[in-house]
Design a protein around this motif. Structure first.
Motif, PDB file in Angstrom:
ATOM      1  N   ILE A  70      32.345  50.559  15.429  1.00  0.00           N
ATOM      2  CA  ILE A  70      32.334  51.516  16.534  1.00  0.00           C
ATOM      3  C   ILE A  70      31.390  50.995  17.622  1.00  0.00           C
ATOM      4  N   PRO A  71      31.828  50.905  18.872  1.00  0.00           N
ATOM      5  CA  PRO A  71      30.952  50.416  19.948  1.00  0.00           C
ATOM      6  C   PRO A  71      29.694  51.275  20.068  1.00  0.00           C
ATOM      7  N   THR A  72      28.588  50.638  20.362  1.00  0.00           N
ATOM      8  CA  THR A  72      27.301  51.340  20.437  1.00  0.00           C
ATOM      9  C   THR A  72      27.368  52.524  21.396  1.00  0.00           C
ATOM     10  N   GLU A  73      28.032  52.343  22.535  1.00  0.00           N
ATOM     11  CA  GLU A  73      28.057  53.399  23.548  1.00  0.00           C
ATOM     12  C   GLU A  73      28.894  54.607  23.125  1.00  0.00           C
ATOM     13  N   ARG A  74      29.658  54.483  22.037  1.00  0.00           N
ATOM     14  CA  ARG A  74      30.505  55.597  21.588  1.00  0.00           C
ATOM     15  C   ARG A  74      29.810  56.496  20.549  1.00  0.00           C
ATOM     16  N   TRP A  75      28.739  55.996  19.953  1.00  0.00           N
ATOM     17  CA  TRP A  75      28.128  56.717  18.843  1.00  0.00           C
ATOM     18  C   TRP A  75      27.627  58.098  19.244  1.00  0.00           C
ATOM     19  N   ALA A  76      26.944  58.224  20.380  1.00  0.00           N
ATOM     20  CA  ALA A  76      26.319  59.504  20.744  1.00  0.00           C
ATOM     21  C   ALA A  76      27.354  60.615  20.863  1.00  0.00           C
ATOM     22  N   ILE A  77      28.386  60.387  21.646  1.00  0.00           N
ATOM     23  CA  ILE A  77      29.410  61.416  21.840  1.00  0.00           C
ATOM     24  C   ILE A  77      30.107  61.736  20.524  1.00  0.00           C
ATOM     25  N   ALA A  78      30.423  60.697  19.753  1.00  0.00           N
ATOM     26  CA  ALA A  78      31.130  60.905  18.494  1.00  0.00           C
ATOM     27  C   ALA A  78      30.285  61.677  17.486  1.00  0.00           C
ATOM     28  N   LEU A  79      29.004  61.363  17.410  1.00  0.00           N
ATOM     29  CA  LEU A  79      28.136  62.088  16.473  1.00  0.00           C
ATOM     30  C   LEU A  79      27.931  63.534  16.913  1.00  0.00           C
ATOM     31  N   ASN A  80      27.775  63.765  18.206  1.00  0.00           N
ATOM     32  CA  ASN A  80      27.516  65.117  18.686  1.00  0.00           C
ATOM     33  C   ASN A  80      28.664  66.075  18.401  1.00  0.00           C
ATOM     34  N   THR A  81      29.874  65.564  18.313  1.00  0.00           N
ATOM     35  CA  THR A  81      31.006  66.433  17.961  1.00  0.00           C
ATOM     36  C   THR A  81      30.984  66.799  16.483  1.00  0.00           C
ATOM     37  N   ARG A  82      30.154  66.129  15.706  1.00  0.00           N
ATOM     38  CA  ARG A  82      30.075  66.366  14.261  1.00  0.00           C
ATOM     39  C   ARG A  82      28.747  66.970  13.834  1.00  0.00           C
ATOM     40  N   LEU A  83      27.885  67.233  14.781  1.00  0.00           N
ATOM     41  CA  LEU A  83      26.562  67.795  14.490  1.00  0.00           C
ATOM     42  C   LEU A  83      26.508  69.282  14.841  1.00  0.00           C
ATOM     43  N   PRO A  84      25.586  70.032  14.214  1.00  0.00           N
ATOM     44  CA  PRO A  84      25.363  71.415  14.619  1.00  0.00           C
ATOM     45  C   PRO A  84      24.876  71.480  16.069  1.00  0.00           C
ATOM     46  N   VAL A  88      21.040  67.212  18.815  1.00  0.00           N
ATOM     47  CA  VAL A  88      21.764  66.427  19.816  1.00  0.00           C
ATOM     48  C   VAL A  88      21.270  64.984  19.799  1.00  0.00           C
ATOM     49  N   VAL A  89      22.200  64.046  19.697  1.00  0.00           N
ATOM     50  CA  VAL A  89      21.874  62.628  19.882  1.00  0.00           C
ATOM     51  C   VAL A  89      21.913  62.350  21.380  1.00  0.00           C
ATOM     52  N   GLN A  90      20.761  62.036  21.951  1.00  0.00           N
ATOM     53  CA  GLN A  90      20.659  61.828  23.392  1.00  0.00           C
ATOM     54  C   GLN A  90      21.174  60.460  23.813  1.00  0.00           C
ATOM     55  N   SER A  91      20.882  59.451  23.012  1.00  0.00           N
ATOM     56  CA  SER A  91      21.309  58.096  23.349  1.00  0.00           C
ATOM     57  C   SER A  91      21.250  57.224  22.099  1.00  0.00           C
TER      58      SER A  91
END
Length: 283
Positions: A70-84, A88-91
């Motif tokens: 998974i590209p580094t720049e995609r992790w934040a958005i992808a994780l935030n959709t799976r977190l309470p 929040v993953v900021q970056s």
């Protein structure tokens, strides 16, 4: 294999702290679960430090290794959709293989917030402690100066501390004050300057932010410092007593452990890495 660092903010109200525990329900558990849902990997996060139950973070840093493509720049958005919603993953950054979020941290800053207006702030109540009477802010600042430098902070740590040494270094510490608006009692029930000047001479209302920056911290250290400074602000102990309390190396000499909701991990700094530094003063 890549080494990834996450910059994470969270409201710690409903969690048993950052670090995983047998009882579960920690911020680390939620992050690791989200990573598993995203990548299918069971990883173990390394956090920059622990935060206790009810304590928040504006900037927690956590690192882990992954085989995911998974590209580094995609992790934040992808994780935030799976977190309470309260995590929040900021970056996200790809960091050198040897990077470790805890071992390589140069220093950390914690912020403790006290609202000493008459009426608590409904919308900030999770992130500050309400103290309904004014405080002597200048006395608190004077007391704080005695803690700067390398000292044995045994007086300012929990008896449950398991660290072999209680010597720590406070690099900087300061208090910022958001002053209450000077208004009359009828239009602003939280503030009446004339009444306060009669009953609390030399003391101020407003929201106090206590910042403590150090190379490392002990269990409950900042909360005990805050609880002792509250006694200075109330006039129960003189500012110079902070030096005597420190020298005593006796937890019984210091003030109470302040409530956890006022405390936030504010910043973590690393050499030659931009992560951990944030420019805004708010969450």
């Amino acid at each position: 294999m890549r080494n990834i660092a996450l910059i994470v903010s969270y409201d710690g109200t409903d969690y048993y702290g950052f670090q995983s525990q047998p009882g579960g329900n920690t911020v680390q558990d939620k992050l690791e679960e989200a990573i598993y849902k995203l990548s299918g990997e069971e990883i173990r996060l390394n956090g920059s430090g622990r935060t206790d139950a009810g304590v928040h973070a504006r900037c927690q840093v956590a690192s882990f290794t992954t085989n995911s493509t998974i590209p580094t720049e995609r992790w934040a958005i992808a994780l935030n959709t799976r977190l309470p919603q309260d995590i929040v993953v900021q970056s996200v950054y790809q960091v050198p293989d040897e990077f470790h979020a805890r071992h390589h941290a140069l220093n950390k800053t914690y912020r403790y917030t006290i609202n000493c207006n008459r009426v608590r702030d409904l919308f900030r109540r999770r992130y500050e402690v309400h103290h309904p009477t004014p405080l002597d802010v200048e006395a608190m600042r004077a007391g704080l100066k005695h803690l700067i430098g390398e000292h044995d902070f045994s007086s300012f740590t929990s008896p449950l501390s398991t660290k072999p040494s209680h010597v720590r270094t406070i690099l900087e510490s300061w208090i910022e004050l958001e002053e209450a608006e000077a208004d009359n009692l009828q239009t602003n029930p939280a503030y009446d300057r004339a009444w306060d000047e009669r009953h609390y001479p030399g003391k101020q209302r407003g929201v106090l932010h206590l910042y403590v920056k150090g190379s490392g911290f002990l269990y409950n250290m900042v909360r005990i410092i805050a609880g002792t400074l509250l006694q200075v602000g109330e006039g129960k102990i003189a500012p110079e007593e902070m030096a005597r309390i420190l020298a005593a190396r006796d937890r019984a000499k210091a003030g109470p452990t302040a409530m956890p909701n006022g405390l936030s991990l504010w910043e973590v700094v690393y050499e030659d890495l931009p992560i951990g530094r944030r420019k805004t003063n708010d969450f």
